[in-house]
Design a protein around this motif. Structure first.
Motif, short mmCIF file in Angstrom:
data_model
loop_
_atom_site.label_atom_id
_atom_site.label_comp_id
_atom_site.label_asym_id
_atom_site.label_seq_id
_atom_site.Cartn_x
_atom_site.Cartn_y
_atom_site.Cartn_z
N ARG A 1 0.75 -1.07 -0.01
CA ARG A 1 -0.09 -0.02 0.04
C ARG A 1 0.82 1.22 0.14
O ARG A 1 1.75 1.34 0.71
CB ARG A 1 -0.85 0.27 1.32
N VAL A 2 0.42 2.27 -0.95
CA VAL A 2 1.38 3.47 -0.83
C VAL A 2 0.43 4.49 -0.39
O VAL A 2 -0.75 4.74 -0.67
CB VAL A 2 1.88 3.70 -2.40
N SER A 3 0.96 5.48 0.69
CA SER A 3 0.20 6.36 1.27
C SER A 3 0.26 7.58 0.34
O SER A 3 1.04 7.90 -0.60
CB SER A 3 1.07 6.78 2.67
N GLU A 4 -0.63 8.50 0.70
CA GLU A 4 -0.81 9.74 -0.15
C GLU A 4 0.41 10.63 0.10
O GLU A 4 1.16 11.17 -1.00
CB GLU A 4 -2.15 10.49 0.22
N ALA A 5 0.89 10.65 1.13
CA ALA A 5 2.22 11.20 1.38
C ALA A 5 3.14 10.75 0.42
O ALA A 5 4.17 11.67 0.08
CB ALA A 5 2.70 11.13 2.94
N ALA A 6 3.49 9.49 0.38
CA ALA A 6 4.72 9.02 -0.55
C ALA A 6 4.25 9.56 -2.14
O ALA A 6 5.17 9.76 -2.75
CB ALA A 6 4.40 7.58 -0.57
N TYR A 7 2.94 9.33 -2.65
CA TYR A 7 2.66 9.78 -3.83
C TYR A 7 2.89 11.43 -3.90
O TYR A 7 3.69 11.81 -4.84
CB TYR A 7 1.15 9.76 -4.19
N ASN A 8 2.75 12.22 -3.01
CA ASN A 8 3.01 13.65 -2.93
C ASN A 8 4.35 13.77 -3.11
O ASN A 8 4.97 14.64 -3.63
CB ASN A 8 2.26 14.38 -2.14
N ALA A 9 5.18 13.03 -2.54
CA ALA A 9 6.69 13.22 -2.32
C ALA A 9 7.34 13.07 -3.52
O ALA A 9 8.10 13.84 -3.69
CB ALA A 9 7.22 12.51 -1.05
N VAL A 10 6.65 11.94 -4.24
CA VAL A 10 7.41 11.51 -5.81
C VAL A 10 7.06 12.75 -6.36
O VAL A 10 7.86 12.95 -7.27
CB VAL A 10 6.88 10.28 -6.04
N ALA A 11 5.81 13.33 -6.55
CA ALA A 11 5.48 14.23 -7.35
C ALA A 11 6.17 15.56 -7.10
O ALA A 11 6.69 16.23 -8.09
CB ALA A 11 3.92 14.67 -7.17
N THR A 12 6.63 15.61 -5.84
CA THR A 12 7.64 17.01 -5.65
C THR A 12 8.83 16.81 -6.16
O THR A 12 9.49 17.66 -6.75
CB THR A 12 7.55 17.06 -4.33
N LYS A 13 9.34 15.47 -5.76
CA LYS A 13 10.75 15.12 -6.53
C LYS A 13 10.99 15.12 -8.05
O LYS A 13 11.77 15.45 -8.54
CB LYS A 13 11.26 13.64 -5.99
N GLU A 14 9.68 14.84 -8.53
CA GLU A 14 9.89 14.71 -10.21
C GLU A 14 9.56 16.02 -10.83
O GLU A 14 9.19 16.25 -12.05
CB GLU A 14 8.72 13.91 -10.56
N GLY A 15 9.34 17.02 -9.91
CA GLY A 15 9.29 18.51 -10.35
C GLY A 15 7.63 18.97 -10.63
O GLY A 15 7.63 19.81 -11.48
N CYS A 16 6.86 18.24 -9.81
CA CYS A 16 5.54 18.77 -10.13
C CYS A 16 4.84 18.90 -8.53
O CYS A 16 3.91 18.11 -8.21
CB CYS A 16 4.69 17.43 -10.73
#
Length: 213
Positions: free
Chosen positions: A166-181
């Protein structure tokens, strides 16, 4: 000689039978016997080689996994011991991650289920737990085929071993920030990111599942 014809020798007890079919000549029979002898010798050598290979493999895994629990001789506690050993291996590999490892029994089989949130990728966990699965389902023939691996005999396992991350919302958002979004916000209800186009959302989701935390 009818001794090799099971349907004749066992049912009627006939050791010799007559046939109108052409018979082998003496030379052909000797040649056939010679080939049979060679095949028996080859099979014996192959059997010895396989036994040696299995013994060496067993010695190797006993040494490599000496820290794991072993199934007691004469008992079948594959699921229980296998689940315990999976917990041991995962704790060693990912000490900061909490895993749920449960064993279950059902009609004609059993299973071990592993679940966790964030942490390592499914691929990384499967690399550890897949060896505890005792075989695989052959969909072409609709049967389950056992692997007969010595590892399972020694360290346990189950017919099926499943992983569920299971992937948390925090993890999803952290990846988005890391990827420049940084504007992308994961929406658990829709299963995608808000404020970015669909294609970008799918790329970010895939990146998240490929990322370990």
């Amino acid at each position: 000689n009818a001794s090799s014809l099971r349907h004749i020798s066992e049912k009627y007890g006939i050791g010799i039978y007559l046939t109108d079919e052409p018979c082998l000549t003496g030379e052909e029979m000797l040649d056939l016997l010679s080939k049979e002898k060679s095949q028996i010798e080859a099979d014996n050598l192959a059997g010895i080689a396989k036994a040696t290979e299995q013994r060496e493999y067993k010695e190797c895994i006993l040494k490599e996994y000496s820290h794991l629990d072993k199934v007691e001789p004469g008992t079948y506690k594959g699921v229980k011991v296998g689940a315990k050993n999976i917990r041991t291996e995962l704790k060693k590999a990912f000490p900061m991650v909490k895993f749920s490892v449960t064993g279950s029994h059902f009609s004609m089989g059993n299973a071990i289920d592993v679940s966790w949130t964030d942490g390592p990728t499914t691929k990384d966990v499967d690399a550890i737990i897949n060896k505890y699965q005792e075989g695989h389902f052959n969909g072409m023939e609709d049967i389950y085929e056992d692997s007969n691996d010595a590892f399972n005999d020694i360290f346990g396992g189950a017919k099926y071993v499943h992983s569920s991350r299971r992937v948390s919302e925090a993890a999803y958002n952290a990846v988005a920030t890391k990827e420049g979004c940084p504007e992308a916000v994961f929406n658990a209800k829709t299963g995608g990111y808000d404020f970015v186009e669909y294609g970008r959302s799918e790329i970010l989701k895939r990146k998240t599942w490929e990322t370990g935390f």
